[in-house]
Design a protein around this motif. Structure first.
Motif, PDB file in Angstrom:
ATOM      1  N   SER A  37       0.769  -1.174  -0.255  1.00 35.26           N
ATOM      2  CA  SER A  37       0.100  -0.332   0.359  1.00 35.26           C
ATOM      3  C   SER A  37       1.152   1.147  -0.075  1.00 35.26           C
ATOM      4  N   GLN A  40      -0.471   4.679  -2.149  1.00 43.94           N
ATOM      5  CA  GLN A  40      -1.620   3.758  -2.775  1.00 43.94           C
ATOM      6  C   GLN A  40      -2.812   5.039  -2.422  1.00 43.94           C
ATOM      7  N   THR A  41      -3.381   5.184  -3.131  1.00 49.68           N
ATOM      8  CA  THR A  41      -4.469   5.832  -2.544  1.00 49.68           C
ATOM      9  C   THR A  41      -5.902   4.940  -2.400  1.00 49.68           C
ATOM     10  N   TRP A  42      -6.175   4.445  -1.669  1.00 54.28           N
ATOM     11  CA  TRP A  42      -7.324   3.394  -1.740  1.00 54.28           C
ATOM     12  C   TRP A  42      -8.669   4.395  -0.820  1.00 54.28           C
ATOM     13  N   HIS A  43      -9.525   4.526  -1.627  1.00 53.25           N
ATOM     14  CA  HIS A  43     -11.196   4.896  -0.954  1.00 53.25           C
ATOM     15  C   HIS A  43     -12.232   3.565  -0.501  1.00 53.25           C
ATOM     16  N   TYR A  78     -11.181  -4.672  -3.956  1.00 52.30           N
ATOM     17  CA  TYR A  78     -10.504  -3.523  -4.509  1.00 52.30           C
ATOM     18  C   TYR A  78     -10.097  -3.855  -6.194  1.00 52.30           C
ATOM     19  N   SER A  83      -5.256   5.213 -11.383  1.00 50.46           N
ATOM     20  CA  SER A  83      -3.888   5.574 -10.671  1.00 50.46           C
ATOM     21  C   SER A  83      -4.336   5.262  -8.884  1.00 50.46           C
ATOM     22  N   GLU A  84      -5.654   4.936  -8.703  1.00 47.32           N
ATOM     23  CA  GLU A  84      -6.054   5.097  -7.167  1.00 47.32           C
ATOM     24  C   GLU A  84      -6.857   3.340  -7.047  1.00 47.32           C
ATOM     25  N   TYR A  86     -10.461   1.073  -5.858  1.00 43.75           N
ATOM     26  CA  TYR A  86     -11.629   1.988  -5.248  1.00 43.75           C
ATOM     27  C   TYR A  86     -12.117   0.485  -4.674  1.00 43.75           C
TER      28      TYR A  86
END
Length: 102
Positions: A37, A40-43, A78, A83-84, A86
């Protein structure tokens, strides 16, 4: 110099197409695999403009492009978009077929 025949051209184009497909699908996975991680961006939910398709177990945008729920992070799956990551908040692996998730 010899020129490429029709069969050779078709074989070369097939190899190029396979290379492009591998790059398209492998790059997001390879980026994630390098350091989990880190950076990284995790929504916590799916992207607002995407809709879940239970038959393909993926999210789709308005143009029909598919985003597979194939990356597990913690207890959830996810998909990679823009680049993210979700969260596949509509995806429930317990309700999937035995071959799922990917």
């Amino acid at each position: 110099m010899s020129s490429l025949t029709g069969k050779n051209k078709a074989a070369l184009l097939s190899l190029v197409a396979i290379g492009v497909a591998i790059t398209f699908y492998a790059v997001p996975i390879a980026v994630f695999a390098q350091d989990g991680s880190s950076g990284q961006t995790w929504h916590d939910k799916h992207f607002e403009g995407h809709h879940y398709d239970k038959d393909s177990r993926s999210y789709k945008d308005n143009s029909g492009r598919e985003y597979k729920c194939e990356t597990k992070h913690g207890d959830f799956y996810y998909y990679f978009y823009n680049s993210e990551f979700y969260r596949c908040d509509d995806y429930n692996p317990a309700n999937s077929t035995p071959s799922a998730p990917y």
